[in-house]
Structure formats: structure tokens, C-alpha cells
Design a protein around this motif. Structure first.
Motif, PDB file in Angstrom:
ATOM      1  N   LEU A 176       0.823  -1.192   0.000  1.00 52.39           N
ATOM      2  CA  LEU A 176       0.000   0.000   0.000  1.00 52.39           C
ATOM      3  C   LEU A 176       0.869   1.258   0.000  1.00 52.39           C
ATOM      4  O   LEU A 176       1.980   1.243   0.532  1.00 52.39           O
ATOM      5  N   PRO A 177       0.378   2.354  -0.558  1.00 53.34           N
ATOM      6  CA  PRO A 177       1.120   3.623  -0.454  1.00 53.34           C
ATOM      7  C   PRO A 177       1.212   4.077   1.000  1.00 53.34           C
ATOM      8  O   PRO A 177       0.247   3.933   1.768  1.00 53.34           O
ATOM      9  N   ILE A 178       2.376   4.617   1.369  1.00 50.40           N
ATOM     10  CA  ILE A 178       2.653   5.027   2.746  1.00 50.40           C
ATOM     11  C   ILE A 178       3.305   6.401   2.718  1.00 50.40           C
ATOM     12  O   ILE A 178       4.176   6.674   1.882  1.00 50.40           O
ATOM     13  N   ALA A 179       2.894   7.257   3.651  1.00 46.76           N
ATOM     14  CA  ALA A 179       3.524   8.575   3.800  1.00 46.76           C
ATOM     15  C   ALA A 179       3.966   8.749   5.244  1.00 46.76           C
ATOM     16  O   ALA A 179       3.268   8.313   6.167  1.00 46.76           O
ATOM     17  N   ILE A 180       5.124   9.380   5.438  1.00 46.60           N
ATOM     18  CA  ILE A 180       5.603   9.655   6.792  1.00 46.60           C
ATOM     19  C   ILE A 180       5.951  11.134   6.914  1.00 46.60           C
ATOM     20  O   ILE A 180       6.312  11.783   5.931  1.00 46.60           O
ATOM     21  N   GLU A 181       5.805  11.664   8.136  1.00 48.34           N
ATOM     22  CA  GLU A 181       6.113  13.065   8.392  1.00 48.34           C
ATOM     23  C   GLU A 181       6.539  13.237   9.843  1.00 48.34           C
ATOM     24  O   GLU A 181       6.113  12.480  10.729  1.00 48.34           O
ATOM     25  N   ASN A 182       7.387  14.210  10.089  1.00 46.22           N
ATOM     26  CA  ASN A 182       7.788  14.589  11.443  1.00 46.22           C
ATOM     27  C   ASN A 182       6.561  14.981  12.265  1.00 46.22           C
ATOM     28  O   ASN A 182       5.608  15.561  11.738  1.00 46.22           O
ATOM     29  N   ASP A 183       6.588  14.676  13.560  1.00 42.21           N
ATOM     30  CA  ASP A 183       5.408  14.901  14.402  1.00 42.21           C
ATOM     31  C   ASP A 183       5.050  16.383  14.548  1.00 42.21           C
ATOM     32  O   ASP A 183       3.878  16.767  14.413  1.00 42.21           O
ATOM     33  N   GLY A 184       6.030  17.237  14.810  1.00 40.38           N
ATOM     34  CA  GLY A 184       5.739  18.666  14.930  1.00 40.38           C
ATOM     35  C   GLY A 184       5.241  19.259  13.628  1.00 40.38           C
ATOM     36  O   GLY A 184       4.323  20.092  13.607  1.00 40.38           O
ATOM     37  N   LYS A 185       5.828  18.815  12.528  1.00 46.87           N
ATOM     38  CA  LYS A 185       5.398  19.305  11.218  1.00 46.87           C
ATOM     39  C   LYS A 185       4.009  18.770  10.871  1.00 46.87           C
ATOM     40  O   LYS A 185       3.222  19.440  10.189  1.00 46.87           O
ATOM     41  N   SER A 186       3.679  17.580  11.359  1.00 46.25           N
ATOM     42  CA  SER A 186       2.326  17.062  11.169  1.00 46.25           C
ATOM     43  C   SER A 186       1.313  17.948  11.881  1.00 46.25           C
ATOM     44  O   SER A 186       0.231  18.235  11.342  1.00 46.25           O
ATOM     45  N   ALA A 187       1.654  18.397  13.084  1.00 45.79           N
ATOM     46  CA  ALA A 187       0.753  19.301  13.814  1.00 45.79           C
ATOM     47  C   ALA A 187       0.530  20.589  13.035  1.00 45.79           C
ATOM     48  O   ALA A 187      -0.592  21.113  12.975  1.00 45.79           O
ATOM     49  N   ALA A 188       1.593  21.103  12.410  1.00 42.17           N
ATOM     50  CA  ALA A 188       1.460  22.314  11.605  1.00 42.17           C
ATOM     51  C   ALA A 188       0.588  22.068  10.377  1.00 42.17           C
ATOM     52  O   ALA A 188      -0.251  22.900  10.017  1.00 42.17           O
ATOM     53  N   LEU A 189       0.759  20.930   9.734  1.00 42.23           N
ATOM     54  CA  LEU A 189      -0.049  20.605   8.569  1.00 42.23           C
ATOM     55  C   LEU A 189      -1.528  20.488   8.927  1.00 42.23           C
ATOM     56  O   LEU A 189      -2.404  20.875   8.136  1.00 42.23           O
ATOM     57  N   ALA A 190      -1.817  19.946  10.107  1.00 45.75           N
ATOM     58  CA  ALA A 190      -3.208  19.851  10.545  1.00 45.75           C
ATOM     59  C   ALA A 190      -3.837  21.228  10.647  1.00 45.75           C
ATOM     60  O   ALA A 190      -5.002  21.429  10.267  1.00 45.75           O
ATOM     61  N   GLU A 191      -3.070  22.193  11.144  1.00 47.75           N
ATOM     62  CA  GLU A 191      -3.593  23.553  11.291  1.00 47.75           C
ATOM     63  C   GLU A 191      -3.780  24.241   9.938  1.00 47.75           C
ATOM     64  O   GLU A 191      -4.718  25.011   9.746  1.00 47.75           O
ATOM     65  N   VAL A 192      -2.894  23.964   9.003  1.00 51.56           N
ATOM     66  CA  VAL A 192      -3.021  24.534   7.662  1.00 51.56           C
ATOM     67  C   VAL A 192      -4.248  23.963   6.953  1.00 51.56           C
ATOM     68  O   VAL A 192      -4.990  24.680   6.275  1.00 51.56           O
ATOM     69  N   TRP A 193      -4.459  22.679   7.112  1.00 55.36           N
ATOM     70  CA  TRP A 193      -5.533  21.989   6.396  1.00 55.36           C
ATOM     71  C   TRP A 193      -6.911  22.325   6.966  1.00 55.36           C
ATOM     72  O   TRP A 193      -7.813  22.731   6.245  1.00 55.36           O
ATOM     73  N   LYS A 194      -7.046  22.198   8.294  1.00 56.39           N
ATOM     74  CA  LYS A 194      -8.372  22.313   8.887  1.00 56.39           C
ATOM     75  C   LYS A 194      -8.417  23.173  10.144  1.00 56.39           C
ATOM     76  O   LYS A 194      -9.469  23.259  10.778  1.00 56.39           O
ATOM     77  N   GLY A 195      -7.320  23.794  10.507  1.00 58.04           N
ATOM     78  CA  GLY A 195      -7.266  24.488  11.785  1.00 58.04           C
ATOM     79  C   GLY A 195      -7.136  25.993  11.682  1.00 58.04           C
ATOM     80  O   GLY A 195      -7.616  26.632  10.752  1.00 58.04           O
ATOM     81  N   HIS A 196      -6.420  26.560  12.650  1.00 58.00           N
ATOM     82  CA  HIS A 196      -6.351  28.011  12.789  1.00 58.00           C
ATOM     83  C   HIS A 196      -5.388  28.694  11.821  1.00 58.00           C
ATOM     84  O   HIS A 196      -5.255  29.912  11.841  1.00 58.00           O
ATOM     85  N   LEU A 197      -4.691  27.921  10.994  1.00 57.54           N
ATOM     86  CA  LEU A 197      -3.850  28.517   9.944  1.00 57.54           C
ATOM     87  C   LEU A 197      -4.462  28.329   8.559  1.00 57.54           C
ATOM     88  O   LEU A 197      -3.814  28.601   7.552  1.00 57.54           O
ATOM     89  N   LYS A 198      -5.706  27.889   8.516  1.00 62.41           N
ATOM     90  CA  LYS A 198      -6.345  27.573   7.235  1.00 62.41           C
ATOM     91  C   LYS A 198      -6.365  28.762   6.298  1.00 62.41           C
ATOM     92  O   LYS A 198      -6.201  28.607   5.084  1.00 62.41           O
ATOM     93  N   ASP A 199      -6.577  29.946   6.827  1.00 57.72           N
ATOM     94  CA  ASP A 199      -6.665  31.142   5.988  1.00 57.72           C
ATOM     95  C   ASP A 199      -5.428  32.024   6.107  1.00 57.72           C
ATOM     96  O   ASP A 199      -5.468  33.208   5.776  1.00 57.72           O
ATOM     97  N   CYS A 200      -4.318  31.469   6.568  1.00 59.56           N
ATOM     98  CA  CYS A 200      -3.084  32.233   6.748  1.00 59.56           C
ATOM     99  C   CYS A 200      -2.054  31.879   5.677  1.00 59.56           C
ATOM    100  O   CYS A 200      -1.866  30.706   5.352  1.00 59.56           O
TER     101      CYS A 200
END
Length: 298
Positions: A97-121
Motif C-alpha cells: 500500500l502507499p505510505i507517507a511519513i512526516e515529522n510529528d511537529g510538522k504534522s501538527a502544523a499541517l493539521a492547522e493549515v488543512w483544517k485548523g487556525h492557519l487555514k486562511d493564513c
């Protein structure tokens, strides 16, 4: 089909069955092994086999310096057996199966960009306050990793004088561990007798030692945040990690930032801070987003 997403931490491997909109259908966790890589890989395989007929991909958030495009972990963070491991290749020993990995802190940032408080920043910073200080830098709506994949490794910032890393690193001064160490020192206790929950319980009771330690933590975080604002000038700086669920932490950091700005005889942009939108699920959501960026057709 759904995705199996892992959030690998120092104490637990959390996992969730998620759809492409980050809805969580099922959760679980296992104890993180610290003995050898094969033990770690076996746990991932066992969890995978439980869901293999329901998923069409996997994503992982982990500590360390990670090249997501290659699936390679260089510096391993706290899980030393992951050093110079291509985790995607290793996991392909039991699945294609396809697999993706990311650093934990950077994952938290990506969550905010996608659906959180950085979505419109356009530009923002996420600082994850935990055993150390991790996070991510968002530039032009994209995660900025830097030349050596090291951008956002806030633990290593110096905050003090002299050459002693263990005395001057921001992680030693601005992390949850720093707060626990400070309260333990003030109360002449072992660190094992304390945790964040107990300390904030003491703060609610206006315990003098706990309140003083929180003030010191807020000062150290505010100093670093001020410097990051001067260097990167983001629209927002978000505070994440379990400790960020305590409203008094954000309040104290803001108080300390206000003190800094009051003493500057120039009109400069002020750091705007707030807590992250997601807490325990941030790394899961961000890891899933990394997967969807890498495999948009899945």
C-alpha cells in the motif's frame, strides 16, 4: 476506502482509522517499544493486519528528521533505532500500500493549515510544547522544511549565555519537561512525582511554587516567540501540545509578550498567539494530510 494513520510518540503508538476528510472511525494505541526496530515494525504490522481489508493507504507521524518524499528518517529523535531507516521501504516488507511519513511537529502544523487556525493564513508558526519543543513553519501556505529538513526544530534554539546546550536550549527552558523540573526543584520532589495534570491542579489552587514555575515558563516561551516574530513575521503563532489546553498558559505567555513590547521604544508588529485547533488528534490529521498531498488520487 479508509486510511490507517499512526501517531508514534515516546510512550505510545496511537492509531486511527480515518477517511479522507479526517473523520475518525476507530482509535487505539500500543506501548512504544524502545528496544529495537524489528519490535517496532512488528507492532505496525500487527495493527495493519487488523485493518488491511478496510484501507488503501497508511500515514505516520514520528519524531525525527524526515524526508517525506523518500520515506527516510535521518536523525531519529527519541526513538534511536529509527536512525537512517527508510521506514516506507521497511513497511513494504509486509504491504504494498502507499505510505507517507512526516515529522510529528510538522504534522501538527499541517493539521492547522488543512483544517485548523492557519487555514486562511499565508504564513504561520506552530510550536508544540511537550517533552521538548517541536513544530512547523508555514510559508506561503506550504510547510517549509529548510535546507536540511531542520526548520521548526525549536528545541535547539539557544536562550541564554554560555556554551552549555543543556542549560541554554529552548527545550530545557520552555517545555513541559522544564515546567516539571522547575516545580520539582522548588518543592524538593522527584520529577516522577509530578506531571502536567498535577501541576496545573496546583496552579488552580494558587500554589506559590507552581505559579512561579508557570510564570518562568511563560517568560521563556514569550522570549522565543518574540524572536521568531522578528525573524519570520508570521500572521499567527499557534501553541500546541497537551499543555496548550490550559487557557492560563496562553494568558501568561501573552502577559509576558506584552511586557516585552511595552519596553520597546519603537512601533513594531506584535506576535499574535492562540492555541492550536486540535490537540491529541493533531498529528493524526497532519499525517493524513501529508498522505493526501503525496497521493492525491488515493
Amino acid at each position: 476506502m479508509k486510511k490507517l494513520v499512526f501517531d508514534v510518540g515516546a510512550s505510545a503508538i496511537k492509531y486511527a482509522l480515518m477517511d479522507n476528510d479526517a473523520h475518525i472511525y476507530e482509535k487505539g494505541k500500543e506501548v512504544t517499544p524502545h528496544d529495537h526496530f524489528e519490535h517496532f515494525l512488528t507492532i505496525l504490522q500487527t495493527i495493519y493486519e487488523k485493518y488491511q481489508n478496510e484501507i488503501d493507504g497508511m500515514a505516520l507521524s514520528l519524531p525525527g528528521t524526515i524526508d517525506s518524499e523518500l520515506g527516510q528518517i535521518y536523525a531519529p529523535g527519541g526513538l534511536l533505532y529509527n536512525e537512517n531507516i527508510n521506514l516506507v521501504n521497511e513497511m513494504h516488507r509486509f504491504t504494498q500500500l502507499p505510505i507517507a511519513i512526516e515529522n510529528d511537529g510538522k504534522s501538527a502544523a499541517l493539521a492547522e493549515v488543512w483544517k485548523g487556525h492557519l487555514k486562511d493564513c499565508q504564513n504561520g508558526i506552530v510550536i508544540v510544547v511537550g517533552s521538548g519543543l517541536g513544530g512547523g513553519i508555514i510559508k506561503d501556505c506550504q510547510l517549509w522544511k529548510g535546507e536540511h529538513l531542520f526548520a521548526g526544530e525549536f528545541s535547539y534554539i539557544y536562550q541564554g549565555e554560555g556554551t552549555s546546550f543543556m542549560e541554554n536550549a529552548w527545550a530545557v527552558k520552555g517545555s513541559t519537561t522544564a515546567l516539571i523540573m522547575d516545580v520539582a526543584r522548588r518543592k524538593n520532589l522527584e520529577m516522577s512525582q509530578l506531571d502536567g495534570y498535577r501541576i496545573f491542579g496546583l496552579i488552580e489552587q494558587l500554589d506559590q511554587d507552581a505559579c512561579a514555575a508557570l510564570q518562568t515558563l511563560a517568560q521563556n516561551l514569550a522570549t522565543g516567540i518574540y524572536n521568531l516574530q522578528c525573524i519570520l513575521d508570521p500572521q499567527k503563532i499557534l501553541i500546541g501540545g497537551g499543555i496548550s489546553q490550559q487557557p492560563i498558559l496562553i494568558e501568561k505567555i501573552q502577559e509576558e509578550l506584552n511586557k516585552i513590547y511595552e519596553n520597546i521604544p519603537f512601533d513594531i508588529p506584535h506576535a499574535y498567539i492562540e492555541n492550536c485547533c486540535y490537540y491529541n488528534d493533531s498529528n493524526l490529521i497532519g499525517a493524513l494530510y501529508r498522505f493526501l498531498m503525496m497521493y492525491p488520487s488515493e
